[in-house]
Every structure is written in structure tokens, then in C-alpha cells.
Scaffold this motif. Structure first.
Motif, PDB file in Angstrom:
ATOM      1  N   PRO A   1      13.932  11.240   0.200  1.00  0.00           N
ATOM      2  CA  PRO A   1      15.165  11.580  -0.522  1.00  0.00           C
ATOM      3  C   PRO A   1      15.110  11.238  -2.010  1.00  0.00           C
ATOM      4  CG  PRO A   1      15.491   9.677   0.922  1.00  0.00           C
ATOM      5  CD  PRO A   1      14.161  10.252   1.266  1.00  0.00           C
ATOM      6  N   LYS A   2      14.468  10.098  -2.374  1.00  0.00           N
ATOM      7  CA  LYS A   2      14.359   9.736  -3.785  1.00  0.00           C
ATOM      8  C   LYS A   2      13.455  10.712  -4.529  1.00  0.00           C
ATOM      9  CE  LYS A   2      15.186   4.767  -3.218  1.00  0.00           C
ATOM     10  NZ  LYS A   2      14.613   3.407  -3.427  1.00  0.00           N
ATOM     11  N   SER A   3      12.394  11.161  -3.859  1.00  0.00           N
ATOM     12  CA  SER A   3      11.484  12.127  -4.481  1.00  0.00           C
ATOM     13  C   SER A   3      12.167  13.471  -4.660  1.00  0.00           C
ATOM     14  CB  SER A   3      10.221  12.286  -3.633  1.00  0.00           C
ATOM     15  OG  SER A   3       9.457  11.098  -3.635  1.00  0.00           O
ATOM     16  N   ARG A   4      13.013  13.845  -3.702  1.00  0.00           N
ATOM     17  CA  ARG A   4      13.721  15.118  -3.813  1.00  0.00           C
ATOM     18  C   ARG A   4      14.646  15.112  -5.035  1.00  0.00           C
ATOM     19  NH1 ARG A   4      14.166  18.213   0.991  1.00  0.00           N
ATOM     20  NH2 ARG A   4      16.321  18.740   0.481  1.00  0.00           N
ATOM     21  N   HIS A   5      15.302  13.968  -5.266  1.00  0.00           N
ATOM     22  CA  HIS A   5      16.166  13.872  -6.449  1.00  0.00           C
ATOM     23  C   HIS A   5      15.332  13.903  -7.718  1.00  0.00           C
ATOM     24  CE1 HIS A   5      18.330  11.561  -9.595  1.00  0.00           C
ATOM     25  NE2 HIS A   5      19.350  12.306  -9.193  1.00  0.00           N
ATOM     26  N   ALA A   6      14.201  13.192  -7.709  1.00  0.00           N
ATOM     27  CA  ALA A   6      13.331  13.183  -8.885  1.00  0.00           C
ATOM     28  C   ALA A   6      12.779  14.575  -9.172  1.00  0.00           C
ATOM     29  CB  ALA A   6      12.189  12.184  -8.678  1.00  0.00           C
ATOM     30  N   MET A   7      12.584  15.380  -8.117  1.00  0.00           N
ATOM     31  CA  MET A   7      12.076  16.739  -8.300  1.00  0.00           C
ATOM     32  C   MET A   7      13.073  17.585  -9.091  1.00  0.00           C
ATOM     33  SD  MET A   7       9.117  17.845  -7.377  1.00  0.00           S
ATOM     34  CE  MET A   7       8.731  16.852  -5.952  1.00  0.00           C
ATOM     35  N   THR A   8      14.365  17.354  -8.858  1.00  0.00           N
ATOM     36  CA  THR A   8      15.391  18.065  -9.621  1.00  0.00           C
ATOM     37  C   THR A   8      15.347  17.670 -11.091  1.00  0.00           C
ATOM     38  OG1 THR A   8      16.842  18.170  -7.671  1.00  0.00           O
ATOM     39  CG2 THR A   8      17.869  18.491  -9.825  1.00  0.00           C
ATOM     40  N   VAL A   9      15.152  16.364 -11.356  1.00  0.00           N
ATOM     41  CA  VAL A   9      15.055  15.894 -12.742  1.00  0.00           C
ATOM     42  C   VAL A   9      13.818  16.481 -13.416  1.00  0.00           C
ATOM     43  CG1 VAL A   9      14.904  13.858 -14.222  1.00  0.00           C
ATOM     44  CG2 VAL A   9      16.234  13.758 -12.107  1.00  0.00           C
ATOM     45  N   LEU A  10      12.716  16.580 -12.662  1.00  0.00           N
ATOM     46  CA  LEU A  10      11.490  17.175 -13.199  1.00  0.00           C
ATOM     47  C   LEU A  10      11.717  18.635 -13.568  1.00  0.00           C
ATOM     48  CD1 LEU A  10       8.437  17.133 -13.798  1.00  0.00           C
ATOM     49  CD2 LEU A  10       8.049  17.621 -11.364  1.00  0.00           C
TER      50      LEU A  10
ATOM     51  N   LEU B   1       0.814  -1.211   0.000  1.00  0.00           N
ATOM     52  CA  LEU B   1       0.000   0.000   0.000  1.00  0.00           C
ATOM     53  C   LEU B   1       0.852   1.268   0.000  1.00  0.00           C
ATOM     54  CD1 LEU B   1      -2.896  -0.902   2.475  1.00  0.00           C
ATOM     55  CD2 LEU B   1      -2.961  -0.801  -0.009  1.00  0.00           C
ATOM     56  N   VAL B   2       2.151   1.114   0.085  1.00  0.00           N
ATOM     57  CA  VAL B   2       3.038   2.279   0.057  1.00  0.00           C
ATOM     58  C   VAL B   2       3.273   2.671  -1.400  1.00  0.00           C
ATOM     59  CG1 VAL B   2       5.304   3.196   0.641  1.00  0.00           C
ATOM     60  CG2 VAL B   2       4.148   1.620   2.193  1.00  0.00           C
ATOM     61  N   ILE B   3       2.847   3.864  -1.760  1.00  0.00           N
ATOM     62  CA  ILE B   3       2.994   4.310  -3.151  1.00  0.00           C
ATOM     63  C   ILE B   3       4.413   4.831  -3.372  1.00  0.00           C
ATOM     64  CG2 ILE B   3       2.057   6.608  -2.567  1.00  0.00           C
ATOM     65  CD1 ILE B   3       0.955   6.720  -5.419  1.00  0.00           C
ATOM     66  N   PRO B   4       5.116   4.358  -4.382  1.00  0.00           N
ATOM     67  CA  PRO B   4       6.483   4.826  -4.659  1.00  0.00           C
ATOM     68  C   PRO B   4       6.440   6.181  -5.382  1.00  0.00           C
ATOM     69  CG  PRO B   4       5.863   3.161  -6.254  1.00  0.00           C
ATOM     70  CD  PRO B   4       4.694   3.304  -5.314  1.00  0.00           C
ATOM     71  N   THR B   5       6.412   7.248  -4.625  1.00  0.00           N
ATOM     72  CA  THR B   5       6.226   8.582  -5.221  1.00  0.00           C
ATOM     73  C   THR B   5       7.361   8.957  -6.166  1.00  0.00           C
ATOM     74  OG1 THR B   5       7.222   9.522  -3.222  1.00  0.00           O
ATOM     75  CG2 THR B   5       4.822   9.451  -3.320  1.00  0.00           C
ATOM     76  N   SER B   6       8.580   8.512  -5.868  1.00  0.00           N
ATOM     77  CA  SER B   6       9.688   8.836  -6.774  1.00  0.00           C
ATOM     78  C   SER B   6       9.491   8.153  -8.124  1.00  0.00           C
ATOM     79  CB  SER B   6      11.017   8.411  -6.150  1.00  0.00           C
ATOM     80  OG  SER B   6      11.027   7.020  -5.869  1.00  0.00           O
ATOM     81  N   SER B   7       9.017   6.905  -8.110  1.00  0.00           N
ATOM     82  CA  SER B   7       8.744   6.204  -9.374  1.00  0.00           C
ATOM     83  C   SER B   7       7.613   6.891 -10.129  1.00  0.00           C
ATOM     84  CB  SER B   7       8.388   4.741  -9.100  1.00  0.00           C
ATOM     85  OG  SER B   7       9.448   4.064  -8.465  1.00  0.00           O
ATOM     86  N   MET B   8       6.627   7.385  -9.386  1.00  0.00           N
ATOM     87  CA  MET B   8       5.519   8.098 -10.007  1.00  0.00           C
ATOM     88  C   MET B   8       6.025   9.373 -10.690  1.00  0.00           C
ATOM     89  SD  MET B   8       1.975   9.400  -8.236  1.00  0.00           S
ATOM     90  CE  MET B   8       2.819  10.468  -7.062  1.00  0.00           C
ATOM     91  N   LEU B   9       6.918  10.092 -10.029  1.00  0.00           N
ATOM     92  CA  LEU B   9       7.483  11.305 -10.624  1.00  0.00           C
ATOM     93  C   LEU B   9       8.269  10.987 -11.890  1.00  0.00           C
ATOM     94  CD1 LEU B   9       8.662  13.346  -7.492  1.00  0.00           C
ATOM     95  CD2 LEU B   9       6.866  13.966  -9.098  1.00  0.00           C
TER      96      LEU B   9
END
Length: 260
Positions: free
Chosen positions: A71-80, A27-35
Motif C-alpha cells: 500500500p505504501k508503494s502504491r501511494h508512492a507510485m502516484t507521487v512518482l 533484510l526487508v527492503i523498504p520499497t516505498s522509501s526507495m521510490l
């Protein structure tokens, strides 16, 4: 997109964005993968319905900052951020669309992207100083686009005056040059005047101003006042233009006090 939400009286199980026990909880959504999925869509999606759906709803989703604090989402935010900024500056965003609906083109996709950039200002802690400069530079480039995009960029720059003050200070003379060129009607002028009022209230932003920069600020306000005060001006009867007129005099007053 043609999708349906099944009707049910029973609420579904809530999704978690973080599992403190680091278990294999599905049930844990992988937000970094979603980004990263969103990034792939922005880079190479060929269906306009899918890309436009992402561009329209991504700002609302990103407004929930607690969903992207890992932390993974923060890195993905930079890529976005890099994907959107490069796509706008180079003009690649939307070029992969195979067939556009009548009346639309890639610049419309780029115009929608500015709304996401506006929300990304609040993620400033995820970005390096160089990325912050690029973000403001892209917002500056949007001041030469269509009117709806110009409004979004001016409002975003107003937010950046508080959140990205170092970057705004760096590009402020260029921003003022652009604003002086688009001071055309009351609907745009009101956002320009509000931006100048914000900058005038923050001395650190204009600490390095020279005479030419001050003249540019006064020029923007006086340009509208000259237009408004002409005997044949259609602007003089509009309630909005009356507000902009009063604000223009306030700008002259505020910035006169800022002059040494």
C-alpha cells in the motif's frame, strides 16, 4: 557512476520486499522509501550522472510489479507519476542539473522520462481517473518532441489503447491531429500505422467519432500513400516503407468498414 561489485563465489542473502511476520527483519527492503528517494532525485538532483542512472534503469526496475505491490508503494507510485508528468508538462525535469555534458540539455532528461511513463501504464490500478487522463495527456505532448521520444510515446499510446481505453477515447481526436502532423518517414510511420490498426480493432475507442475524425484517420494513411507512390519518392525501394505501404492500405480497409 564509478562503482565496483565485489567478486565472490558465495551468493549473498536475498532481499525481501515483504515480511509476513512484520518483524524487524533488516533484510526487508523498504520499497516505498526507495521510490521516494528516486522521486527526490528526479526533483532536485544536481548531478546528471545520478539522475540519468535513475532515469535509465527505473523502467526496468518498475517492470517487476511484485516488488511494488504494498500500500505504501502504491501511494508512492502516484507521487512518482505526478512528479514525472509535472516535470514534463511544465519543463522542470532536469532544470536542477548544475552542469550538463556537452550536447545534452533538460529535454534529454524529459525524453528519458517517457520510458518510465510507459511502464507506469501497467500500474493503472494505483491511479485515479484524473491521473490516468494526465498520463495520456503527457504522452500526447511527447508527440511533438525529438524522433526517439516520438517513437516511445506512440508505442506507449498503443499500450494505453488497451490499458487506459477511457483516457485514450477522450484524447483520441487530439492524438490523431498530432499524428497527421508528424507522418514524415517510414521509421515513424510504421508506429503510427500500427497505432491506427490497434484503435481500429477496438470499436469502443471511436464510438463517438464524427465525420471530421474519420477523415483525419484516412488522411494519415493516404498521406503516406501519396508520398510513397510519387515517381521520385526515395521511400519506394525501402523494405520498411513497403511494409508501411501495405499496412496503410489495410488501415483504409479497416476504417472503411468502421464507417456507418
Amino acid at each position: 557512476l564509478p562503482f565496483k561489485i565485489p567478486e565472490s563465489d558465495t551468493p549473498s542473502d536475498g532481499l525481501m520486499s515483504y515480511d509476513p511476520e512484520t518483524s524487524n527483519n533488516r533484510l526487508v527492503i523498504p520499497t516505498s522509501s526507495m521510490l521516494h528517494a528516486f522521486i527526490d532525485i528526479l526533483r532536485s538532483e544536481t548531478d546528471w550522472e545520478i539522475m540519468s542512472y535513475v532515469l535509465c534503469h527505473l523502467p526496468t526496475l518498475l517492470a517487476n510489479k511484485h516488488l511494488f505491490c504494498g500500500p505504501k508503494s502504491r501511494h508512492a507510485m502516484t507521487v512518482l507519476l505526478e512528479t514525472l508528468c509535472n516535470g514534463i508538462l511544465v519543463g522542470d525535469l532536469g532544470k536542477s542539473i548544475s552542469q550538463w555534458p556537452p550536447g545534452l540539455k533538460s529535454r534529454d532528461a524529459q525524453g528519458l522520462a517517457f520510458h518510465t511513463l510507459s511502464v507506469l501504464i501497467s500500474y493503472r490500478d494505483c491511479f485515479s481517473a484524473q491521473h490516468r487522463h494526465i498520463l495520456v495527456e503527457v504522452l500526447l505532448s511527447g508527440l511533438t518532441a525529438q524522433q526517439s521520444t516520438v517513437k516511445a510515446c506512440i508505442q506507449a499510446l498503443s499500450i494505453a489503447a488497451f490499458e487506459l481505453s477511457t483516457s485514450i477515447k477522450r484524447f483520441l481526436p487530439d492524438i490523431l491531429t498530432k499524428l497527421s502532423q508528424i507522418m514524415t518517414n517510414a521509421s515513424i510511420a510504421t508506429h503510427i500505422i500500427d497505432f491506427l490498426a490497434i484503435v481500429g480493432s477496438r470499436p469502443n475507442l471511436y464510438a463517438n467519432f464524427i465525420e471530421r475524425d474519420f477523415k483525419m484517420v484516412f488522411g494519415v494513411a493516404l498521406q503516406y500513400l501519396r508520398l510513397h507512390n510519387r515517381p521520385d519518392s526515395p521511400e519506394s525501394t525501402s523494405v520498411l516503407s513497403q511494409h508501411v505501404r501495405i499496412m496503410s492500405y489495410s488501415i483504409v480497409y479497416i476504417w472503411f468498414l468502421a464507417v456507418k
